[in-house]
Design a protein around this motif. Structure first.
Motif, mmCIF file in Angstrom:
data_model
loop_
_atom_site.group_PDB
_atom_site.id
_atom_site.type_symbol
_atom_site.label_atom_id
_atom_site.label_comp_id
_atom_site.label_asym_id
_atom_site.label_seq_id
_atom_site.Cartn_x
_atom_site.Cartn_y
_atom_site.Cartn_z
ATOM 1 N N LYS A 91 0.839 -1.201 0.000
ATOM 2 C CA LYS A 91 0.000 0.000 0.000
ATOM 3 C C LYS A 91 0.875 1.253 0.000
ATOM 4 C CE LYS A 91 -3.975 -2.111 2.316
ATOM 5 N NZ LYS A 91 -4.856 -2.081 3.514
ATOM 6 N N ALA A 92 2.004 1.193 0.711
ATOM 7 C CA ALA A 92 2.923 2.334 0.721
ATOM 8 C C ALA A 92 3.477 2.575 -0.679
ATOM 9 C CB ALA A 92 4.067 2.071 1.703
ATOM 10 N N GLN A 93 3.722 1.500 -1.431
ATOM 11 C CA GLN A 93 4.193 1.637 -2.809
ATOM 12 C C GLN A 93 3.137 2.322 -3.672
ATOM 13 O OE1 GLN A 93 7.373 0.687 -3.925
ATOM 14 N NE2 GLN A 93 7.702 0.433 -1.733
ATOM 15 N N ARG A 94 1.875 1.990 -3.442
ATOM 16 C CA ARG A 94 0.787 2.626 -4.196
ATOM 17 C C ARG A 94 0.721 4.115 -3.883
ATOM 18 N NH1 ARG A 94 0.354 -1.345 -7.774
ATOM 19 N NH2 ARG A 94 -0.473 -3.283 -6.903
ATOM 20 N N GLN A 95 0.932 4.467 -2.613
ATOM 21 C CA GLN A 95 0.898 5.878 -2.227
ATOM 22 C C GLN A 95 2.031 6.643 -2.903
ATOM 23 O OE1 GLN A 95 1.091 5.515 2.025
ATOM 24 N NE2 GLN A 95 -1.083 5.053 2.251
ATOM 25 N N LEU A 96 3.213 6.035 -2.949
ATOM 26 C CA LEU A 96 4.342 6.669 -3.627
ATOM 27 C C LEU A 96 4.072 6.812 -5.119
ATOM 28 C CD1 LEU A 96 7.341 4.876 -1.856
ATOM 29 C CD2 LEU A 96 6.758 7.310 -1.708
ATOM 30 N N GLN A 97 3.438 5.796 -5.703
ATOM 31 C CA GLN A 97 3.117 5.843 -7.124
ATOM 32 C C GLN A 97 2.166 7.004 -7.417
ATOM 33 O OE1 GLN A 97 1.148 2.329 -8.643
ATOM 34 N NE2 GLN A 97 1.825 2.733 -10.722
ATOM 35 N N ALA A 98 1.196 7.228 -6.538
ATOM 36 C CA ALA A 98 0.254 8.334 -6.726
ATOM 37 C C ALA A 98 0.979 9.671 -6.629
ATOM 38 C CB ALA A 98 -0.853 8.252 -5.678
ATOM 39 N N LEU A 99 1.939 9.768 -5.697
ATOM 40 C CA LEU A 99 2.713 10.996 -5.553
ATOM 41 C C LEU A 99 3.569 11.242 -6.794
ATOM 42 C CD1 LEU A 99 3.855 13.367 -3.902
ATOM 43 C CD2 LEU A 99 5.448 11.752 -2.837
ATOM 44 N N GLU A 100 4.193 10.185 -7.286
ATOM 45 C CA GLU A 100 5.065 10.296 -8.461
ATOM 46 C C GLU A 100 4.280 10.652 -9.724
ATOM 47 O OE1 GLU A 100 8.155 7.098 -6.481
ATOM 48 O OE2 GLU A 100 6.712 6.456 -7.992
ATOM 49 N N ALA A 101 3.015 10.252 -9.764
ATOM 50 C CA ALA A 101 2.180 10.579 -10.922
ATOM 51 C C ALA A 101 1.893 12.073 -10.990
ATOM 52 C CB ALA A 101 0.878 9.791 -10.857
ATOM 53 N N ARG A 102 1.937 12.760 -9.835
ATOM 54 C CA ARG A 102 1.607 14.181 -9.783
ATOM 55 C C ARG A 102 2.834 15.087 -9.866
ATOM 56 N NH1 ARG A 102 -1.344 12.233 -5.347
ATOM 57 N NH2 ARG A 102 0.010 13.380 -3.913
ATOM 58 N N MET A 103 4.029 14.515 -9.878
ATOM 59 C CA MET A 103 5.239 15.330 -9.824
ATOM 60 C C MET A 103 5.764 15.639 -11.233
ATOM 61 S SD MET A 103 8.190 12.552 -8.975
ATOM 62 C CE MET A 103 8.718 11.425 -10.305
ATOM 63 N N SER A 104 6.578 16.676 -11.312
ATOM 64 C CA SER A 104 7.286 16.975 -12.552
ATOM 65 C C SER A 104 8.788 16.770 -12.377
ATOM 66 C CB SER A 104 7.016 18.425 -12.989
ATOM 67 O OG SER A 104 7.507 19.334 -12.009
ATOM 68 N N LEU A 105 9.256 16.887 -11.121
ATOM 69 C CA LEU A 105 10.677 16.739 -10.817
ATOM 70 C C LEU A 105 10.850 16.008 -9.505
ATOM 71 C CD1 LEU A 105 13.743 17.451 -11.114
ATOM 72 C CD2 LEU A 105 13.228 19.594 -9.923
ATOM 73 N N MET A 106 11.742 15.015 -9.487
ATOM 74 C CA MET A 106 12.072 14.316 -8.252
ATOM 75 C C MET A 106 13.578 14.301 -8.078
ATOM 76 S SD MET A 106 11.474 10.358 -7.032
ATOM 77 C CE MET A 106 12.891 9.773 -7.959
ATOM 78 N N ARG A 107 14.041 14.658 -6.893
ATOM 79 C CA ARG A 107 15.450 14.528 -6.535
ATOM 80 C C ARG A 107 15.535 13.547 -5.379
ATOM 81 N NH1 ARG A 107 15.184 20.359 -6.802
ATOM 82 N NH2 ARG A 107 16.291 21.178 -8.629
ATOM 83 N N LEU A 108 16.413 12.560 -5.485
ATOM 84 C CA LEU A 108 16.521 11.546 -4.440
ATOM 85 C C LEU A 108 17.980 11.236 -4.153
ATOM 86 C CD1 LEU A 108 14.359 8.424 -3.904
ATOM 87 C CD2 LEU A 108 16.838 8.187 -3.853
ATOM 88 N N PHE A 109 18.349 11.258 -2.881
ATOM 89 C CA PHE A 109 19.690 10.896 -2.434
ATOM 90 C C PHE A 109 19.600 9.605 -1.642
ATOM 91 C CE2 PHE A 109 22.790 11.095 1.144
ATOM 92 C CZ PHE A 109 23.929 10.819 0.397
#
Length: 209
Positions: free
Chosen positions: A82-100
């Protein structure tokens, strides 16, 4: 913290007394067998007598670790898939992601074999939970191919060297990193060992569409 204690010239028993804990607890903390609380770290560093700057740095790390542990427990209760689904929904709404990521290959760049190795470190996860989480994470990886989004990853050199999977499987994981890095909207960078950090680096940042 063992390095700090030994550099101070203080014996473990003396530091344990000053930190109001048993010598065995201090030993377990120093060898990584026991995760210290922020209060434990505070008392140990005070007993060692480190500078305010060093203490502030270690306390920040201790609080971050405690926050991560709490977040992991909450995620487990809700269900990892379910946490993966929540992240997927967030990623669908983003234009830029930075991850370290200083310790592991980022989830969006992991092969299924690497995912399983990471999840299998948690002995309390059932095979069904592992399977569903892997499936959900693979589905999330579709965002990598959306050229309307920009994804920037920064990892440390040890991430590429840590064999949490057999060498041949790790070779496949490294090949995937190289392949993904060639996509026009993906930027993957590696911080070499020995690099001096001037400031704290946030683990994740999302910019909405």
């Amino acid at each position: 913290m063992r390095v700090l204690r030994e550099a101070s010239g203080k014996e473990a028993k003396a530091v344990a007394r000053g930190a109001v804990m048993s010598a065995s607890k201090l030993s377990k903390i120093e060898t990584g067998k026991l995760g210290p609380s922020a209060d434990d770290v505070d008392r140990i560093l005070t007993a060692i007598g480190v500078s305010d700057g060093v203490k502030a740095e270690y306390m920040d790390a201790a609080r971050a670790a405690a926050t991560e542990a709490t977040a992991w427990r909450l995620i487990q209760r809700a269900g990892l898939h379910k946490a993966q689904r929540q992240l997927q929904a967030l990623e669908a709404r983003m234009s830029l992601m930075r991850l370290f990521q200083p310790a592991l290959v980022p989830g969006l760049l992991q092969t299924p074999e690497y995912m399983r190795a990471v999840l299998s470190r948690h002995e309390d996860l059932s095979e069904e939970t592992v399977r569903r989480t892997i499936s959900a994470r693979i589905e999330r990886q579709g965002v990598l191919y959306d050229t309307g989004k920009t994804l920037r990853f920064v990892i440390t050199e040890p991430v590429l060297r840590w064999l949490i999977v057999p060498p041949l499987v790790m070779a496949g994981q490294l090949d995937r990193l190289v392949s993904i890095s060639r996509l026009p909207n993906i930027d993957v960078r590696v911080v070499p060992r020995g690099r001096v950090w001037k400031r704290a680096v946030p683990h994740e940042e999302y910019r909405p569409v």
